[in-house]
Design a protein around this motif. Structure first.
Motif, PDB file in Angstrom:
ATOM      1  N   ASN A   1       0.776  -1.223  -0.089  1.00 33.87           N
ATOM      2  CA  ASN A   1       0.095   0.122  -0.174  1.00 33.87           C
ATOM      3  C   ASN A   1       0.907   1.215  -0.073  1.00 33.87           C
ATOM      4  O   ASN A   1       2.084   1.069   0.083  1.00 33.87           O
ATOM      5  CB  ASN A   1      -0.784  -0.190   1.101  1.00 33.87           C
ATOM      6  N   ASP A   2       0.341   2.425   0.020  1.00 35.39           N
ATOM      7  CA  ASP A   2       0.868   3.575  -0.153  1.00 35.39           C
ATOM      8  C   ASP A   2       1.980   3.705   1.064  1.00 35.39           C
ATOM      9  O   ASP A   2       2.894   4.439   1.172  1.00 35.39           O
ATOM     10  CB  ASP A   2      -0.107   4.892  -0.626  1.00 35.39           C
ATOM     11  N   ASP A   3       1.313   3.458   2.099  1.00 28.23           N
ATOM     12  CA  ASP A   3       2.011   3.582   3.461  1.00 28.23           C
ATOM     13  C   ASP A   3       3.118   2.493   3.809  1.00 28.23           C
ATOM     14  O   ASP A   3       3.486   2.531   4.949  1.00 28.23           O
ATOM     15  CB  ASP A   3       1.054   3.733   4.733  1.00 28.23           C
ATOM     16  N   GLY A   4       3.208   1.553   2.740  1.00 28.38           N
ATOM     17  CA  GLY A   4       4.251   0.635   3.155  1.00 28.38           C
ATOM     18  C   GLY A   4       4.030  -0.605   3.689  1.00 28.38           C
ATOM     19  O   GLY A   4       4.914  -1.406   4.028  1.00 28.38           O
ATOM     20  N   THR A   5       2.634  -0.832   4.120  1.00 27.06           N
ATOM     21  CA  THR A   5       2.077  -1.943   4.593  1.00 27.06           C
ATOM     22  C   THR A   5       1.558  -2.807   3.330  1.00 27.06           C
ATOM     23  O   THR A   5       1.640  -2.468   2.389  1.00 27.06           O
ATOM     24  CB  THR A   5       0.792  -1.690   5.411  1.00 27.06           C
ATOM     25  N   LEU A   6       1.707  -4.172   3.984  1.00 26.78           N
ATOM     26  CA  LEU A   6       1.158  -5.058   2.785  1.00 26.78           C
ATOM     27  C   LEU A   6      -0.307  -5.163   2.160  1.00 26.78           C
ATOM     28  O   LEU A   6      -1.243  -4.831   2.992  1.00 26.78           O
ATOM     29  CB  LEU A   6       1.557  -6.457   3.438  1.00 26.78           C
ATOM     30  N   ASN A   7      -0.464  -4.974   1.133  1.00 23.02           N
ATOM     31  CA  ASN A   7      -1.767  -5.134   0.484  1.00 23.02           C
ATOM     32  C   ASN A   7      -2.049  -6.586   0.401  1.00 23.02           C
ATOM     33  O   ASN A   7      -1.824  -7.166  -0.768  1.00 23.02           O
ATOM     34  CB  ASN A   7      -1.854  -4.301  -0.981  1.00 23.02           C
ATOM     35  N   ARG A   8      -2.734  -7.149   1.052  1.00 22.92           N
ATOM     36  CA  ARG A   8      -3.017  -8.429   1.208  1.00 22.92           C
ATOM     37  C   ARG A   8      -4.005  -8.965   0.091  1.00 22.92           C
ATOM     38  O   ARG A   8      -3.713 -10.010  -0.341  1.00 22.92           O
ATOM     39  CB  ARG A   8      -3.664  -8.687   2.632  1.00 22.92           C
ATOM     40  N   ARG A   9      -4.946  -8.066  -0.322  1.00 24.38           N
ATOM     41  CA  ARG A   9      -5.800  -8.254  -1.458  1.00 24.38           C
ATOM     42  C   ARG A   9      -4.900  -8.501  -2.972  1.00 24.38           C
ATOM     43  O   ARG A   9      -5.180  -9.608  -3.585  1.00 24.38           O
ATOM     44  CB  ARG A   9      -6.919  -7.374  -1.697  1.00 24.38           C
ATOM     45  N   LYS A  10      -4.022  -7.735  -3.056  1.00 22.90           N
ATOM     46  CA  LYS A  10      -3.216  -7.571  -4.366  1.00 22.90           C
ATOM     47  C   LYS A  10      -2.409  -8.892  -4.266  1.00 22.90           C
ATOM     48  O   LYS A  10      -2.224  -9.747  -5.405  1.00 22.90           O
ATOM     49  CB  LYS A  10      -2.327  -6.489  -4.271  1.00 22.90           C
ATOM     50  N   LEU A  11      -1.867  -9.307  -3.027  1.00 22.15           N
ATOM     51  CA  LEU A  11      -0.790 -10.477  -2.919  1.00 22.15           C
ATOM     52  C   LEU A  11      -1.595 -11.532  -3.209  1.00 22.15           C
ATOM     53  O   LEU A  11      -1.214 -12.585  -3.982  1.00 22.15           O
ATOM     54  CB  LEU A  11      -0.288 -10.410  -1.596  1.00 22.15           C
ATOM     55  N   ALA A  12      -2.866 -11.669  -2.783  1.00 21.44           N
ATOM     56  CA  ALA A  12      -3.751 -13.055  -2.622  1.00 21.44           C
ATOM     57  C   ALA A  12      -4.132 -13.192  -4.315  1.00 21.44           C
ATOM     58  O   ALA A  12      -4.297 -14.159  -4.709  1.00 21.44           O
ATOM     59  CB  ALA A  12      -5.170 -12.786  -1.772  1.00 21.44           C
ATOM     60  N   SER A  13      -4.434 -12.078  -4.894  1.00 21.21           N
ATOM     61  CA  SER A  13      -4.616 -12.209  -6.365  1.00 21.21           C
ATOM     62  C   SER A  13      -3.462 -12.829  -7.070  1.00 21.21           C
ATOM     63  O   SER A  13      -3.790 -13.514  -8.278  1.00 21.21           O
ATOM     64  CB  SER A  13      -5.072 -10.588  -7.108  1.00 21.21           C
ATOM     65  N   ILE A  14      -2.339 -12.709  -6.637  1.00 24.26           N
ATOM     66  CA  ILE A  14      -1.189 -13.232  -7.225  1.00 24.26           C
ATOM     67  C   ILE A  14      -1.037 -14.571  -6.889  1.00 24.26           C
ATOM     68  O   ILE A  14      -1.097 -15.680  -7.701  1.00 24.26           O
ATOM     69  CB  ILE A  14       0.037 -12.608  -6.852  1.00 24.26           C
ATOM     70  N   VAL A  15      -1.092 -14.994  -5.785  1.00 28.28           N
ATOM     71  CA  VAL A  15      -0.775 -16.209  -5.072  1.00 28.28           C
ATOM     72  C   VAL A  15      -1.897 -17.361  -5.290  1.00 28.28           C
ATOM     73  O   VAL A  15      -1.641 -18.530  -5.395  1.00 28.28           O
ATOM     74  CB  VAL A  15      -0.264 -16.305  -3.773  1.00 28.28           C
ATOM     75  N   PHE A  16      -3.046 -16.962  -5.439  1.00 30.65           N
ATOM     76  CA  PHE A  16      -4.180 -17.726  -5.510  1.00 30.65           C
ATOM     77  C   PHE A  16      -4.653 -18.143  -6.940  1.00 30.65           C
ATOM     78  O   PHE A  16      -5.358 -18.845  -7.433  1.00 30.65           O
ATOM     79  CB  PHE A  16      -5.432 -17.447  -4.635  1.00 30.65           C
ATOM     80  N   THR A  17      -3.594 -17.700  -7.799  1.00 24.08           N
ATOM     81  CA  THR A  17      -4.047 -17.855  -9.193  1.00 24.08           C
ATOM     82  C   THR A  17      -2.520 -18.574  -9.920  1.00 24.08           C
ATOM     83  O   THR A  17      -2.471 -18.918 -11.055  1.00 24.08           O
ATOM     84  CB  THR A  17      -4.315 -16.694 -10.135  1.00 24.08           C
ATOM     85  N   ASP A  18      -1.617 -18.665  -8.966  1.00 22.70           N
ATOM     86  CA  ASP A  18      -0.201 -19.096  -9.419  1.00 22.70           C
ATOM     87  C   ASP A  18       0.409 -19.962  -8.244  1.00 22.70           C
ATOM     88  O   ASP A  18       0.801 -19.518  -7.349  1.00 22.70           O
ATOM     89  CB  ASP A  18       0.855 -18.117  -9.802  1.00 22.70           C
ATOM     90  N   ARG A  19       0.414 -21.351  -8.455  1.00 22.26           N
ATOM     91  CA  ARG A  19       0.705 -22.192  -7.282  1.00 22.26           C
ATOM     92  C   ARG A  19       2.162 -21.957  -7.183  1.00 22.26           C
ATOM     93  O   ARG A  19       2.632 -22.058  -5.890  1.00 22.26           O
ATOM     94  CB  ARG A  19       0.531 -23.637  -7.882  1.00 22.26           C
ATOM     95  N   ALA A  20       3.208 -21.700  -8.014  1.00 21.26           N
ATOM     96  CA  ALA A  20       4.577 -21.434  -8.115  1.00 21.26           C
ATOM     97  C   ALA A  20       4.806 -20.239  -6.970  1.00 21.26           C
ATOM     98  O   ALA A  20       5.408 -20.056  -6.037  1.00 21.26           O
ATOM     99  CB  ALA A  20       5.417 -21.309  -9.181  1.00 21.26           C
TER     100      ALA A  20
END
Length: 199
Positions: free
Chosen positions: A58-77
């Protein structure tokens, strides 16, 4: 005594853990632990950013969990890559939590979706696997996380299968629609564990 409670997303393992907590057990929630270890300034977040890029922040340097989830839950690697980063920090934090509370509590629950590959299962004296019907799991995930049906199905399909979970189980609890039945099963399982009838 350390009891592992595990199962896929939407199975309701946290509901089972909360019920067991009401019976006097100390619950360690691995999902909550996972959120804590990736807070801003923590080494896990630094490793995540190095692998996935600053686009997952996120802009404040915290983790954007939704953005990360959109990556990892569509790519097993990528999911495996995330797990390889976070699991060691989660493991260490859980160990510390048990050590810090062992003088006050004799019985612990570790509530975690991944037991075997994270090493958390090795801490446990026995493992309770929580299962639920697929359509009910999808409904629960959609309501809980505000996701579409497709997104909910992706999350389920990226996790271990029921067969893989069952292979780890000392006990199986079916958590479908009836909370009273879930409580009854949990009571029976806890009694058997406390009496040592699971070996």
């Amino acid at each position: 005594m350390i009891i592992g409670v595990t199962g896929g997303s939407g199975c309701g393992k946290s509901s089972v853990s909360r019920y067991l907590e009401s019976k006097g057990l100390f619950v360690i929630d691995a999902d909550k632990t996972a959120r804590e270890v990736v807070e801003a300034g923590k080494p896990a977040l630094k490793e995540i950013t190095e692998h996935f890029g600053t686009g997952v922040l996120n802009d404040d340097g915290t983790l954007n969990r939704r953005k990360l989830a959109s990556i990892v839950f569509t790519d097993r690697a990528e999911l495996n890559a995330l797990n390889s980063i976070t699991h060691k920090y989660i493991y260490e934090s859980i160990q510390k939590s048990i050590k810090d509370n062992k003088d006050k509590f004799g019985e612990f629950i570790i509530d975690a979706a991944v037991m075997d590959k994270s090493g958390v299962g090795n801490m446990c004296d026995c493992i309770v696997v929580v299962l639920a019907e697929r359509q009910l799991r999808i409904k629960r995930i959609m309501e809980r996380d505000n996701l579409t049906e497709t997104q909910a199905m992706q999350r389920i399909d990226m996790q271990q299968s029921d067969k893989e979970y069952i292979s780890q189980a000392d006990f199986i609890l079916y958590n479908n629609a009836d909370e009273k039945i879930m409580h009854q099963q949990a009571d029976v399982i806890l009694k058997q564990i406390r009496e040592g009838h699971w070996n």
